[in-house]
Design an enzyme around this catalytic site. Structure first.
Site, mmCIF file in Angstrom:
data_model
loop_
_atom_site.group_PDB
_atom_site.id
_atom_site.type_symbol
_atom_site.label_atom_id
_atom_site.label_comp_id
_atom_site.label_asym_id
_atom_site.label_seq_id
_atom_site.Cartn_x
_atom_site.Cartn_y
_atom_site.Cartn_z
ATOM 1 C CG ASN A 1 -7.378 8.419 9.310
ATOM 2 O OD1 ASN A 1 -7.016 7.330 8.867
ATOM 3 N ND2 ASN A 1 -7.264 9.528 8.610
ATOM 4 N NE ARG B 1 -3.546 -2.901 -1.576
ATOM 5 C CZ ARG B 1 -3.875 -3.878 -0.740
ATOM 6 N NH1 ARG B 1 -2.953 -4.740 -0.343
ATOM 7 N NH2 ARG B 1 -5.100 -4.001 -0.302
ATOM 8 C CG PHE C 1 -4.309 11.781 -0.516
ATOM 9 C CD1 PHE C 1 -4.594 11.980 0.822
ATOM 10 C CD2 PHE C 1 -3.788 10.556 -0.897
ATOM 11 C CE1 PHE C 1 -4.360 10.979 1.764
ATOM 12 C CE2 PHE C 1 -3.559 9.550 0.035
ATOM 13 C CZ PHE C 1 -3.844 9.768 1.367
ATOM 14 N NE ARG D 1 -4.011 -1.655 2.611
ATOM 15 C CZ ARG D 1 -4.193 -2.957 2.790
ATOM 16 N NH1 ARG D 1 -3.138 -3.740 2.977
ATOM 17 N NH2 ARG D 1 -5.408 -3.483 2.790
ATOM 18 N NE ARG E 1 -10.597 8.872 2.184
ATOM 19 C CZ ARG E 1 -11.014 8.450 3.374
ATOM 20 N NH1 ARG E 1 -11.942 9.128 4.039
ATOM 21 N NH2 ARG E 1 -10.524 7.338 3.897
ATOM 22 N NE ARG F 1 -4.274 -3.592 6.540
ATOM 23 C CZ ARG F 1 -3.403 -2.598 6.346
ATOM 24 N NH1 ARG F 1 -3.823 -1.342 6.359
ATOM 25 N NH2 ARG F 1 -2.129 -2.856 6.129
ATOM 26 C CG HIS G 1 -3.609 3.782 5.807
ATOM 27 N ND1 HIS G 1 -3.910 4.111 7.113
ATOM 28 C CD2 HIS G 1 -4.020 4.841 5.062
ATOM 29 C CE1 HIS G 1 -4.471 5.308 7.160
ATOM 30 N NE2 HIS G 1 -4.544 5.774 5.935
ATOM 31 C CE1 TYR H 1 -9.205 4.287 1.289
ATOM 32 C CE2 TYR H 1 -9.333 6.432 0.239
ATOM 33 C CZ TYR H 1 -9.026 5.655 1.328
ATOM 34 O OH TYR H 1 -8.530 6.236 2.470
#
Length: 742
Positions: free
Chosen positions: A166, A387, A179, A90, A376, A130, A93, A380
């Site tokens: 968060n 990934r 960002f 990542r 976002r 998580r 995070h 995301y």
């Protein structure tokens, strides 16, 4: 002669090597650009110069921020490139820990939403949570100063709802387009890849000054919130503004909050620094151990709700992610509980492969025009493609528990086998049609939108200091002292005077005394005037000291009991039984890990005690408290052991409860006998700044039925109450902790 020959050979070799190097340098030169070139201007990857890389193109007016537009190629390119910078770890995070659990709803929120997960009190919704740090790589330490991720995947009957939050309710930036910049500035500096997993460097603080909108967040980042004692002792926040829609079609704005039942607690800075080296996996192990031992972490789940009709009733924009909704204005309504009760079976396939998206919502929950959330929602989903691949939602940990059917097909690592003759809609068989709203289909709220297309921010989005001051004003004296020290530490690592002098100036907009104290430590001109009139307002719920458990508890607290041969078995066994009965975790620390013998115990017939660790194998930082039982021979041995003395002094410096009985009182007194401290000399119990002593104790002094209370006359009650307070901040405020070398 020999030296001349060697010199000649060396010069020839250097010349040859230099020639080869120059070829490579020339080759690389064509691919090299200098970011400090005065003529350089920001362009897209396809060469178009950009006039604004801070604001997403959106529909807006002077007073109203509307939705961000997908047509913006510059924002999408910036986010797209950032999302794909690193694989497979990542980008942010990366360092995470997770657990399974359940969400239980106690009170239906049907007045504001139709979402089954928030209205059906008969349900028990499975979840996967998580936790993570933000800046560090997968191999970084758990206890660094950093924001912590708090991402929850609710496996609801209507599909997955991902609440990606968060442990801090605000963020550094207002617009998602920024960002990549805030993370680039926080990550290791590009020229030397230093430092890892920390914000104490020039680029981070340069960004903070250049973006006044980040001021509120960096005050939170410098607070105790970013060095939590445990994942189990953090709040969780959805950060962004979402919406709720009820069965009547009425819309409200909402923020989501999780508050731990154990209270909100943190390390002190020296403690966090040492644990980062002594046990980089501290938080990961803490969470795992608690769940394995049946001490399931729990959080109260709350919502803050603002009806759509009151959206503009505040002096800040409720869609601004750099702002909190003060509880005095928007109370928290606690309606449920989240519990973690099962550890993952395999780290990679579950904790590492879990993937969250803010865009994953269910009917009854919607998006707002929060510009950070809008970006976002794109980012995301995009980053999961890089990934995990296009079929990432078919991985077991990401798969919904409800039926899934659509006409998406193929792609790498496809798991699902779909039978049938068509893979499109509409089709001649009317196979797999869209759902109707009455069948549970998602229905978008028909919001009215008016404005112009522009890269702009509304008036309320341009005020950045009021809530930064509100946060600072609301801190307790110890928290303010910790923030001052944190800023001093961070800026001390900035070697560019421009950086720390600018931050000194920014702090003078918040609080002059804070700015002066920090400037005195880090250098630069000391501000002489408050640069902005203070409003001096406070708000509840910002200081973590307000989140003590409903009743004093020492459940899951780790207590070290230090012994050597000749220890007092009555005190040792008594305190161990009392701690265990109260849910605490006692650990025996010996001068060795082989058997330790009690006073009067025959080594030939006795069983002895096998310590969990020896004094050099573990340190006081790993525990919440230290207890030293009496026993003349044991104390004689410990008094000659510098590490044993250091254990007590370090625990004292870290503001932890310390207990001692019998001869152990003298040992503790010798370790931290400071002006104003008191110690027991009789059977009376003395609590002096969280150091609880009783010089004379009887077997009946150690009981398992505790009545923890301030000022308790019973040793066990007084000592366990001191542990339940987490830290003794009076010790720090009176300057005692700084008098002990640790």
């Amino acid at each position: 002669m020999a030296s001349t020959i060697l010199s000649s050979i060396s010069d020839t070799a250097k010349s040859a090597m230099g020639s080869e190097r120059s070829k490579k340098v020339q080759q690389l030169a064509a691919e090299t650009k200098d970011v400090h070139d005065k003529s350089a201007r920001i362009t897209t990857d396809y060469g178009v110069k950009q006039t604004n890389t801070d604001d997403w193109l959106r529909v807006a007016t002077e007073d109203k921020t509307g939705p961000s537009l997908l047509e913006d190629p510059f924002a999408r390119e910036k986010i797209h490139r950032f999302d794909h910078e690193r694989i497979p770890e990542r980008v942010v995070h990366a360092r995470g820990s997770a657990a399974f659990g359940k969400f239980t709803l106690f009170e239906s929120a049907s007045d504001v939403t139709s979402a089954g997960v928030l209205t059906d009190t008969s349900r028990e919704t499975p979840v996967f949570l998580r936790f993570s740090t933000v800046l560090g790589s997968r191999g970084s330490a758990d206890t660094v100063r950093d924001v912590r991720g708090f991402a929850v995947k609710f496996y609801t009957d209507e599909g997955n709802w991902d609440l990606v939050g968060n442990n801090i309710p605000v963020f550094f930036i207002q617009d998602a387009m920024k960002f990549p910049d805030v993370i680039h500035a926080g990550k290791p500096e590009p020229h030397n890849e230093i430092p890892q997993a920390q914000s104490a460097h020039n680029n981070f603080w340069d960004f903070q000054y250049m973006h006044p909108e980040a001021t509120h967040m960096f005050m939170w980042a410098m607070s105790d919130r970013t060095i939590p004692r445990s994942y189990r002792m953090m709040q969780g926040f959805g950060v962004n503004t979402f919406t709720l829609i009820n069965d009547k079609g009425e819309r409200s704005f909402v923020k989501f909050i999780f508050t731990p039942e154990l209270g909100v607690h943190s390390f002190v800075w020296d403690e966090a620094l040492k644990i980062a080296g002594q046990d980089p996996d501290f938080h990961r192990k803490d969470l795992w151990t608690a769940i394995e031992s049946g001490a399931f972490p729990k959080w109260k789940f709350g919502i803050q709700v603002i009806p759509e009709s009151k959206e503009n009733d505040f002096d800040f924009d409720i869609l601004d992610a750099t702002k909190v909704w003060p509880e005095e204005l928007v109370p928290i309504r606690y309606i449920g509980q989240l519990e973690l009760n099962r550890n993952p079976d395999e780290f990679f396939t579950q904790t590492e492969q879990v993937a969250f998206c803010t865009s994953h919502i269910v009917p009854g929950i919607g998006f707002s025009d929060d510009p950070l959330l809008q970006g976002r929602n794109f980012s995301y989903f995009d980053t999961q493609l890089s990934r995990l691949g296009i079929n990432w939602q078919e991985l077991p940990i990401n798969r919904p528990v409800c039926p899934v059917m659509n006409h998406n097909r193929d792609g790498a690592m496809r798991h699902t086998i779909t039978k049938g003759k068509v893979n499109y809609w509409p089709n001649r068989f009317e196979a797999a049609p869209p759902a109707k709203p009455e069948e549970g289909g998602y229905l978008d709220y028909p919001a009215k939108i008016a404005g112009i297309k522009a890269r702009t921010r509304s008036k309320k989005f341009q005020e950045h200091i009021n809530q930064a001051e509100l946060f600072y004003n609301s801190m307790s004296p110890p928290e303010k002292a910790h923030m001052t020290a944190a800023l001093g530490f961070e800026l001390d690592h900035c070697d560019d005077p421009v950086v720390y002098e600018r931050i000194n100036s920014r702090l003078a907009e918040i609080d002059l005394s804070l700015a002066q104290s920090v400037a005195e430590m880090v250098g630069g001109d000391i501000p002489q005037e408050q640069k902005r009139p203070k409003h001096n307002q406070t708000a509840k719920g910002l200081s973590q000291t307000e989140y003590a458990p409903a009743e004093p508890t020492i459940a899951t607290r780790m207590v070290a009991i230090i012994i050597a041969d000749g220890y007092d078995a009555i005190a040792y066994n008594g305190i161990k039984a009392a701690l265990t009965a109260a849910g605490a975790l006692p650990f025996t620390i010996g001068v060795r890990r082989n058997k330790i013998w009690a006073a009067g115990e025959d080594k030939n017939t006795g069983k002895g005690v096998v310590p969990d660790h020896h004094l050099e194998g573990m340190r006081s930082t790993m525990f919440d408290s230290v207890f030293v039982p009496g026993g003349a021979k044991s104390i004689e041995t410990l008094s000659k052991n510098g590490r044993a003395i250091h254990w007590v002094r370090e625990a004292f410096g870290h503001l932890k409860a310390i207990g001692a009985t019998g001869e152990g009182v003298k040992f503790v007194r010798d370790a931290c006998d400071l002006p104003g401290m008191s110690f027991s000399t009789s059977g009376d119990v003395v609590d002096s700044y969280g150091v609880v002593t009783a010089a004379k104790v009887q077997p009946e002094s150690f009981k398992e039925a505790l009545k923890m209370a301030k000022g308790a006359k019973d040793f066990v009650d007084a000592y366990t109450f001191a542990i339940s307070q987490h830290k003794n901040f009076d010790r720090e405020l009176e300057g005692l902790s700084s008098m002990v070398a640790y």
